[in-house]
Design an enzyme around this catalytic site. Structure first.
Site, PDB file in Angstrom:
ATOM      1  N   LYS A  48     -37.738 -90.013 -25.016  1.00  0.00           N
ATOM      2  CA  LYS A  48     -36.509 -89.370 -24.525  1.00  0.00           C
ATOM      3  C   LYS A  48     -36.353 -89.427 -23.006  1.00  0.00           C
ATOM      4  CE  LYS A  48     -34.347 -88.494 -27.299  1.00  0.00           C
ATOM      5  NZ  LYS A  48     -33.710 -89.556 -28.160  1.00  0.00           N
ATOM      6  N   GLY A  49     -36.987 -90.422 -22.380  1.00  0.00           N
ATOM      7  CA  GLY A  49     -36.874 -90.528 -20.930  1.00  0.00           C
ATOM      8  C   GLY A  49     -35.812 -91.520 -20.481  1.00  0.00           C
ATOM      9  N   THR A  80     -36.129 -94.972 -22.130  1.00  0.00           N
ATOM     10  CA  THR A  80     -36.837 -96.246 -22.331  1.00  0.00           C
ATOM     11  C   THR A  80     -35.974 -97.301 -23.005  1.00  0.00           C
ATOM     12  OG1 THR A  80     -37.781 -95.528 -24.462  1.00  0.00           O
ATOM     13  CG2 THR A  80     -39.094 -95.107 -22.485  1.00  0.00           C
ATOM     14  N   ARG A  81     -35.115 -96.896 -23.934  1.00  0.00           N
ATOM     15  CA  ARG A  81     -34.250 -97.867 -24.609  1.00  0.00           C
ATOM     16  C   ARG A  81     -33.240 -98.457 -23.621  1.00  0.00           C
ATOM     17  NH1 ARG A  81     -34.324-101.552 -28.120  1.00  0.00           N
ATOM     18  NH2 ARG A  81     -35.565-100.154 -29.406  1.00  0.00           N
ATOM     19  N   ARG A 136     -38.458 -88.230 -16.833  1.00  0.00           N
ATOM     20  CA  ARG A 136     -37.220 -87.463 -16.744  1.00  0.00           C
ATOM     21  C   ARG A 136     -37.611 -85.993 -16.621  1.00  0.00           C
ATOM     22  NH1 ARG A 136     -33.464 -87.205 -22.145  1.00  0.00           N
ATOM     23  NH2 ARG A 136     -31.698 -85.988 -21.348  1.00  0.00           N
ATOM     24  N   SER A 148     -34.023 -82.587 -25.253  1.00  0.00           N
ATOM     25  CA  SER A 148     -33.571 -83.829 -25.871  1.00  0.00           C
ATOM     26  C   SER A 148     -34.450 -84.194 -27.069  1.00  0.00           C
ATOM     27  CB  SER A 148     -33.606 -84.952 -24.830  1.00  0.00           C
ATOM     28  OG  SER A 148     -33.233 -86.180 -25.399  1.00  0.00           O
ATOM     29  N   ARG A 150     -26.894 -87.623 -27.461  1.00  0.00           N
ATOM     30  CA  ARG A 150     -26.483 -86.498 -28.320  1.00  0.00           C
ATOM     31  C   ARG A 150     -26.210 -85.252 -27.467  1.00  0.00           C
ATOM     32  NH1 ARG A 150     -31.314 -87.977 -31.162  1.00  0.00           N
ATOM     33  NH2 ARG A 150     -30.877 -89.167 -33.053  1.00  0.00           N
ATOM     34  N   HIS A 172     -26.725 -81.618 -26.439  1.00  0.00           N
ATOM     35  CA  HIS A 172     -27.835 -80.675 -26.580  1.00  0.00           C
ATOM     36  C   HIS A 172     -27.338 -79.303 -27.003  1.00  0.00           C
ATOM     37  CE1 HIS A 172     -30.641 -83.064 -23.636  1.00  0.00           C
ATOM     38  NE2 HIS A 172     -30.229 -83.775 -24.665  1.00  0.00           N
TER      39      HIS A 172
END
Length: 300
Positions: A51-52, A54-55, A132, A140, A259, A261
């Site tokens: 969730k930082g 990376t994608r 992050r 997240s 998304r 939160h």
């Protein structure tokens, strides 16, 4: 040359070319690498964090013609290690000389055995960690789990060992992952800081080209991915790539990204910030980089 690249940097022999099949049969644009060359173990890994961002980083670096990357997360150094390096190599895309092979598996950063295992594959492997603000990262992370298991308790319930005393449950993975200093210590036993690049997940959104310049420099690549590659998508709330590897349609991250939160009690946020602060400060000292996660607290 058959590869449409600087002869200085391409050292492809005629024998390699004939083995690769006739150059005339190669695919269309030079940005798509046709399937010749050979599978190699990755020289660079995106090792975290979950969730930082990376994608987003992987998709952006894949826009570079000298990078070939695996789309899915191989989870070799955490879950599939017993399958062996040949299995791992086989998962990789084929590359030409001078191209870098990459993969990303964000859970490596928090896997105890990963540093030793990667070091034993190749001690000069370059490592990239997208970090992050640990508080927003935790929320997240929770939001992702919630989307898969709507029946789980609230964030507040999971975050505290004892709500009355305000004791944070640091064993909950959503919170543990964000104690970056703790995990980094493990990596520094095997790799020098010079082999690890820390990318700011926040800046990846506010200044994607700036962060990508650092990534390309770190990987020893020409700065080809620049401002021209990004446009800001107001609906998504983050930058998208104008042209992906093969089509002319813009590439935004999928539905599972960005998304909304859930609302979290401000007091809980305050407690979490207080919890993370000493670890963040330690992380800044260890990396020599200030990620400015304490900034928003300063006015309180």
């Amino acid at each position: 040359g058959a590869f449409e690249r600087d002869p200085q940097e391409a050292s492809t022999t005629d024998e390699e070319l004939s083995r690769a099949g006739s150059p005339g049969s190669r695919g269309g644009s030079s940005s798509t690498t046709p399937d010749y060359g050979e599978k190699r173990l990755p020289q660079a890994l995106i090792i975290g964090v979950k969730k930082g961002g990376t994608r987003a980083l992987l998709e952006a670096i894949r826009a570079h013609p000298d990078v070939r990357a695996v789309g899915t997360e191989p989870h070799f150094f955490d879950r599939n290690y017993e399958k062996g390096l040949e299995w791992y190599r086989n998962v990789m895309p084929k590359t030409l000389d001078g191209q870098i092979t990459m993969e990303k598996t964000p859970s490596y950063f928090v896997t105890n055995e990963a540093p030793r295992r990667i070091h034993s594959m190749a001690k000069d492997t370059k490592l990239i960690v997208v970090v992050r603000n640990p508080v927003t990262r935790a929320i997240s992370d929770y939001t992702q789990t919630l989307s898969k298991k709507p029946e789980i308790p609230t964030f507040e319930v999971l975050a505290f060992k004892n709500r009355t005393l305000g004791l944070i449950d640091a064993s909950w993975s959503a919170i543990r992952i964000g104690i970056y200093a703790l995990h980094l210590e493990n990596w520094l036993q095997y790799f020098p800081l010079s082999q690890i690049l820390f990318v700011s997940g926040e800046r990846l959104i506010t200044d994607p080209a700036g962060e990508m310049a650092k990534v390309q420099d770190f990987l020893g690549l020409k700065r080809i991915v620049t401002e021209k590659h990004f446009y800001f998508n107001k609906t998504k709330g983050f930058p998208c790539l104008k042209k992906p590897e093969d089509s002319s349609a813009p590439r935004c991250l999928g539905k599972s990204k960005g998304r909304t939160h859930p609302k979290i009690d401000p007091d809980v946020i305050h407690r979490l910030r207080k919890f993370y602060k000493p670890f963040n400060v330690m992380f800044y000292q260890m990396t020599g980089q200030d990620f400015q996660w304490e900034q928003e607290e300063s006015d309180k």
